[in-house]
Each structure stands twice: as structure tokens, then as C-alpha cells.
Design an enzyme around this catalytic site. Structure first.
Site, short mmCIF file in Angstrom:
data_model
loop_
_atom_site.label_atom_id
_atom_site.label_comp_id
_atom_site.label_asym_id
_atom_site.label_seq_id
_atom_site.Cartn_x
_atom_site.Cartn_y
_atom_site.Cartn_z
N GLY A 183 -12.27 1.97 12.18
CA GLY A 183 -11.90 0.76 12.92
C GLY A 183 -11.64 1.09 14.38
O GLY A 183 -11.97 0.30 15.28
N THR A 184 -11.08 2.25 14.62
CA THR A 184 -10.79 2.65 16.00
C THR A 184 -12.08 2.82 16.80
O THR A 184 -12.18 2.38 17.96
CB THR A 184 -10.02 3.99 16.00
OG1 THR A 184 -8.91 3.86 15.13
CG2 THR A 184 -9.56 4.37 17.39
N MET A 211 -0.91 6.52 4.06
CA MET A 211 -0.10 5.95 5.14
C MET A 211 1.16 5.29 4.59
O MET A 211 2.25 5.46 5.16
CB MET A 211 -0.94 4.91 5.91
CG MET A 211 -1.94 5.52 6.86
SD MET A 211 -1.15 6.49 8.17
CE MET A 211 -0.37 5.21 9.13
N HIS A 229 -13.22 12.20 10.65
CA HIS A 229 -12.11 11.90 9.74
C HIS A 229 -12.16 12.75 8.47
O HIS A 229 -13.20 13.32 8.13
CB HIS A 229 -12.15 10.42 9.33
CG HIS A 229 -11.56 9.50 10.36
ND1 HIS A 229 -12.27 9.06 11.44
CD2 HIS A 229 -10.31 8.97 10.46
CE1 HIS A 229 -11.50 8.28 12.18
NE2 HIS A 229 -10.31 8.20 11.61
N ARG A 271 8.67 -1.38 -2.05
CA ARG A 271 7.36 -0.70 -1.99
C ARG A 271 6.43 -1.45 -2.92
O ARG A 271 6.76 -1.64 -4.10
CB ARG A 271 7.47 0.74 -2.48
CG ARG A 271 8.39 1.63 -1.65
CD ARG A 271 8.56 2.98 -2.36
NE ARG A 271 9.71 3.70 -1.81
CZ ARG A 271 9.63 4.82 -1.10
NH1 ARG A 271 8.46 5.37 -0.88
NH2 ARG A 271 10.71 5.40 -0.64
N GLY A 277 -2.27 -2.11 9.59
CA GLY A 277 -3.11 -1.02 10.09
C GLY A 277 -4.44 -0.92 9.38
O GLY A 277 -5.30 -0.13 9.79
N LYS A 315 -11.75 8.98 3.44
CA LYS A 315 -11.82 7.67 4.11
C LYS A 315 -12.97 6.85 3.52
O LYS A 315 -14.08 7.37 3.36
CB LYS A 315 -12.02 7.87 5.61
CG LYS A 315 -11.98 6.59 6.42
CD LYS A 315 -11.86 6.89 7.90
CE LYS A 315 -11.94 5.62 8.74
NZ LYS A 315 -10.92 4.63 8.38
N GLY A 345 0.85 -1.19 0.00
CA GLY A 345 0.00 0.00 0.00
C GLY A 345 0.88 1.24 0.00
O GLY A 345 0.50 2.31 0.50
N GLY A 404 -0.12 4.85 -0.99
CA GLY A 404 -1.23 5.48 -0.25
C GLY A 404 -0.75 6.52 0.76
O GLY A 404 0.46 6.70 0.97
N ALA A 410 -3.45 -3.64 14.30
CA ALA A 410 -3.84 -2.60 15.27
C ALA A 410 -4.80 -1.61 14.61
O ALA A 410 -4.49 -1.07 13.55
CB ALA A 410 -2.61 -1.88 15.79
N1 LIG Z 1 -4.15 1.60 12.18
C1 LIG Z 1 -3.87 2.89 11.98
O1 LIG Z 1 -3.23 3.55 12.82
C2 LIG Z 1 -4.33 3.55 10.73
C3 LIG Z 1 -5.10 2.86 9.85
N2 LIG Z 1 -5.48 3.41 8.68
C4 LIG Z 1 -6.17 2.54 7.76
O2 LIG Z 1 -5.22 2.12 6.77
C5 LIG Z 1 -5.87 1.92 5.53
C6 LIG Z 1 -5.20 2.76 4.46
O3 LIG Z 1 -5.40 4.13 4.73
P1 LIG Z 1 -4.81 5.25 3.75
O4 LIG Z 1 -3.35 5.08 3.59
O5 LIG Z 1 -5.36 6.53 4.24
O6 LIG Z 1 -5.55 4.84 2.38
P2 LIG Z 1 -5.12 5.19 0.88
O7 LIG Z 1 -6.33 4.98 0.04
O8 LIG Z 1 -4.40 6.49 0.82
O9 LIG Z 1 -4.04 4.05 0.53
C7 LIG Z 1 -4.35 2.71 0.28
C8 LIG Z 1 -3.32 2.18 -0.72
O10 LIG Z 1 -3.50 0.77 -0.85
C9 LIG Z 1 -3.36 0.46 -2.22
N3 LIG Z 1 -3.98 -0.83 -2.48
C10 LIG Z 1 -5.29 -1.11 -2.70
N4 LIG Z 1 -5.44 -2.43 -2.92
C11 LIG Z 1 -4.21 -2.99 -2.82
C12 LIG Z 1 -3.73 -4.32 -2.96
N5 LIG Z 1 -4.54 -5.35 -3.22
N6 LIG Z 1 -2.40 -4.55 -2.78
C13 LIG Z 1 -1.55 -3.52 -2.53
N7 LIG Z 1 -1.95 -2.22 -2.41
C14 LIG Z 1 -3.26 -1.98 -2.55
C15 LIG Z 1 -4.02 1.64 -2.95
O11 LIG Z 1 -3.63 1.70 -4.31
C16 LIG Z 1 -3.50 2.80 -2.12
O12 LIG Z 1 -2.26 3.27 -2.60
C17 LIG Z 1 -7.35 2.24 5.78
O13 LIG Z 1 -8.03 1.05 6.09
C18 LIG Z 1 -7.30 3.15 6.98
O14 LIG Z 1 -8.49 3.14 7.72
C19 LIG Z 1 -5.13 4.69 8.34
C20 LIG Z 1 -4.41 5.46 9.20
C21 LIG Z 1 -3.94 4.95 10.47
O1 LIG Z 2 -8.60 6.06 7.48
C1 LIG Z 2 -7.95 6.70 8.36
O2 LIG Z 2 -7.45 7.80 8.13
C2 LIG Z 2 -7.78 6.08 9.67
N1 LIG Z 2 -8.19 4.88 9.86
C3 LIG Z 2 -8.10 4.12 11.06
C4 LIG Z 2 -9.49 3.80 11.57
O3 LIG Z 2 -10.41 3.59 10.77
O4 LIG Z 2 -9.65 3.73 12.79
C5 LIG Z 2 -7.20 4.75 12.08
C6 LIG Z 2 -7.29 6.25 12.13
O5 LIG Z 2 -8.52 6.60 12.66
C7 LIG Z 2 -7.08 6.85 10.74
#
Ligand SMILES: NC(=O)C1=CN([C@@H]2O[C@H](COP(=O)(O)OP(=O)(O)OC[C@H]3O[C@@H](n4cnc5c(N)ncnc54)[C@H](O)[C@@H]3O)[C@@H](O)[C@H]2O)C=CC1
Ligand SMILES: O=C(O)C1=N[C@H](C(=O)O)C[C@H](O)C1
Length: 246
Positions: free
Chosen positions: A142-143, A14, A132, A33, A75, A136, A9, A12, A102
Site C-alpha cells: 500500500g505504501t 501488527m 517485504h 482484542r 493500517g 505479506k 486483528g 496478527g 494510513a
Molecule cells: N499502515 C501500516 O503502517 C502497516 C500496515 N500493515 C498492513 O496491515 C495489515 C495486517 O498486517 P499484519 O499484521 O502483518 O497481518 P497478519 O496476517 O499478521 O494479521 C492479520 C490479522 O487479521 C485477522 N483477521 C482477518 N480477517 C479478520 C476479520 N474479518 N476480522 C478481524 N480480524 C481478522 C487475522 O486472523 C490476523 O490475525 C496488512 O494489510 C498490512 O499490509 C502492516 C504493517 C504496517
Molecule cells: O504488510 C506489511 O508488512 C506492511 N504493509 C504496509 C504496506 O503494504 O504498505 C505497510 C508496511 O509496508 C508494512
């Protein structure tokens, strides 16, 4: 020893920041990557893969990591008991591999969930609001789901009655979604990153616990702690609190 880290990912929001954080971190080296359409193969010879993709892709990516003997720090949202069960089954075949999933890697968000669980038994009412950025794709976050679940669990353990609510008629969605009985409301607003409020109430007082991630930099220390911790934790770990010893 240097740990080699792949990012899935990586294009993206993150993934880009995680790749940069890995490149800057002592003792870590970026192994590759990967994004949608790439062949994950042996993940560039990585020891650990960090996975931030989409709910529909994360399970297959994590199972691929486990089959390759690569530890995973995840994540992405959207995990269910069923999909976690599939990861546990794969790990039973690869018992040396660790997977950390997480819902939130920001230290303050982890503390918010812990504090909310502690407060839950003392109040009649509780509601969760998550706020958010509008890009999103899932709601509620998820949190927020995890927060509601730990609150509900604490209230059940303490035999707390359901929260009072006299609502007799409501527009669809006006009272939010119910997660394990706890109302959860989702706001999407340009300018925001990731925010959560947990509101508790009893006669004559309220308690509000609020966490704000203003920048995705807030997630990086937790992700790096997860990368360093997962290699010594075979099996499935859910939640950063386990790694932080909270
Ligand atoms: N646990 C945490 O602390 C956090 C969790 N998140 C979660 O992380 C996830 C991603 O968030 P963002 O980066 O904001 O999303 P984003 O949409 O910016 O990035 C997702 C990336 O995954 C890629 N992708 C999609 N399908 C794929 C596959 N099959 N294989 C490889 N890459 C693939 C997309 O092309 C994109 O570049 C979401 O579920 C979000 O809720 C986001 C921020 C913090
Ligand atoms: O999509 C996000 O941005 C985030 N996703 C995670 C969630 O769904 O809890 C973590 C954080 O809130 C950011």
C-alpha cells in the site's frame, strides 16, 4: 481523560504489537482484542478501534466502527476510491466520528513519501522498489502504491514528460507493475520486514530515497499518535502526514 482502545486483528503481527503498545501507553486503556470470527459488537465500549486485518475485511470492520460511533485508526492495505467513498458516506451519517486510514505509520516512510513528492518534478526517470517479508499477502505494498501516486501527481502538476524507456520486448513482470504510470517492483524475502526505495534519475545523476522498518516497533509511535489525534478529527483523514502536520 483515558481513551479506551480496541484492537481488530489482534492476533496478527501488527495487532499483537499494537495491543501491547496501547497497554504500555499513558492515557490509553485496552478495551478489547478482536480477531477473525469474533463478534465486534460495541467493541468493548471503546472510544477508538485500531484495525490491522486483511484487505478483504477492512471495509466491513471500519463501517461497523462508524455505525457504533467508534473512531477508527486503520493500517490495513487495499483501499480504493470506491471503498473510501463508502466510508465517507457512512461518516456523513455519523458526523462526529473520525476515521484515519494510513498506508504506513512509520515516520520515515511518511517522510519518504513527502520527500519523493518534492523530488518528483526534477528528474526524468523514477521507479519504486518495495521489499517485504514473504508472509505479506498483497503486492505491491500500500505504501508503494501511495508513493507512486503522489509522485505521479507531482509530475503531472509540473508537466513532466513520461520517463524514457526503450524496452521493446520484456518477460512478463520484468518492468514491474505500473501505478499511475510509475513502475513499481515488489521483492519478497525472508529476513525483511518493510522497506522502500524510490529511485530518481536524470543525465549524470541519480537520487535514491530509502526507508527501512527493521522491526514493527517502528509503526507504534505513529499508531499511537493516530489514536490520540483521530478523536479530534471528525470525518475521513487519509495519511499520517495530516496528523503530524507535515
Ligand atoms: N499502515 C501500516 O503502517 C502497516 C500496515 N500493515 C498492513 O496491515 C495489515 C495486517 O498486517 P499484519 O499484521 O502483518 O497481518 P497478519 O496476517 O499478521 O494479521 C492479520 C490479522 O487479521 C485477522 N483477521 C482477518 N480477517 C479478520 C476479520 N474479518 N476480522 C478481524 N480480524 C481478522 C487475522 O486472523 C490476523 O490475525 C496488512 O494489510 C498490512 O499490509 C502492516 C504493517 C504496517
Ligand atoms: O504488510 C506489511 O508488512 C506492511 N504493509 C504496509 C504496506 O503494504 O504498505 C505497510 C508496511 O509496508 C508494512
Amino acid at each position: 481523560m483515558t481513551l479506551r482502545v480496541a484492537v481488530i486483528g489482534a492476533a496478527g503481527r501488527m495487532g499483537q504489537q499494537v495491543a501491547e503498545a496501547v497497554e504500555r501507553a499513558d492515557g490509553l486503556e485496552l478495551a478489547g482484542r478482536f480477531d477473525v470470527g469474533d463478534d465486534l459488537g460495541d467493541l468493548g465500549g471503546a472510544d477508538v478501534a485500531v484495525e490491522f486485518t486483511v484487505p478483504g475485511a477492512t471495509l466491513a470492520n471500519v463501517l461497523h466502527c462508524v455505525e457504533q460511533g467508534v473512531h477508527a485508526v486503520v493500517g490495513t492495505t487495499g483501499w480504493t476510491d470506491e471503498s473510501l467513498g463508502q466510508v465517507r458516506a457512512a461518516l456523513a451519517v455519523h458526523p462526529k466520528v473520525g476515521v484515519l486510514i494510513a498506508p504506513n505509520f512509520a515516520i520515515g516512510a511518511v517522510l519518504t513519501m513527502r520527500f519523493a513528492a518534492q523530488a518528483a518534478r526534477f528528474y526524468e526517470s523514477v521507479e519504486v522498489i518495495e521489499l517485504h517479508h514473504p508472509d505479506k499477502v498483497d503486492a505491491p505494498s500500500g505504501t508503494a502504491i501511495h508513493t507512486a501516486e503522489v509522485i505521479a501527481e507531482a509530475r503531472r502538476a509540473a508537466d513532466v514528460s513520461p520517463a524514457p524507456d526503450a524496452t521493446a520486448s520484456a518477460l512478463d513482470g520484468a518492468r514491474g507493475a505500473r501505478v499511475d504510470g510509475v513502475p513499481v517492483h515488489a521483492v519478497r524475502l525472508r529476513g525483511l520486514v518493510a522497506h522502500e526505495e524510490v529511485l530518481f534519475g536524470s543525465p549524470g545523476e541519480t537520487l535514491t530515497i530509502r526507508h527501512d522498518s527493521y522491526d514493527r516497533a517502528s509503526f507504534m509511535p505513529g499508531v499511537l499518535a493516530g489514536v490520540r489525534g483521530v478523536v479530534d478529527r471528525p470525518g475521513l483523514t487519509v495519511g499520517l502526514e495530516e496528523i503530524l502536520d507535515l
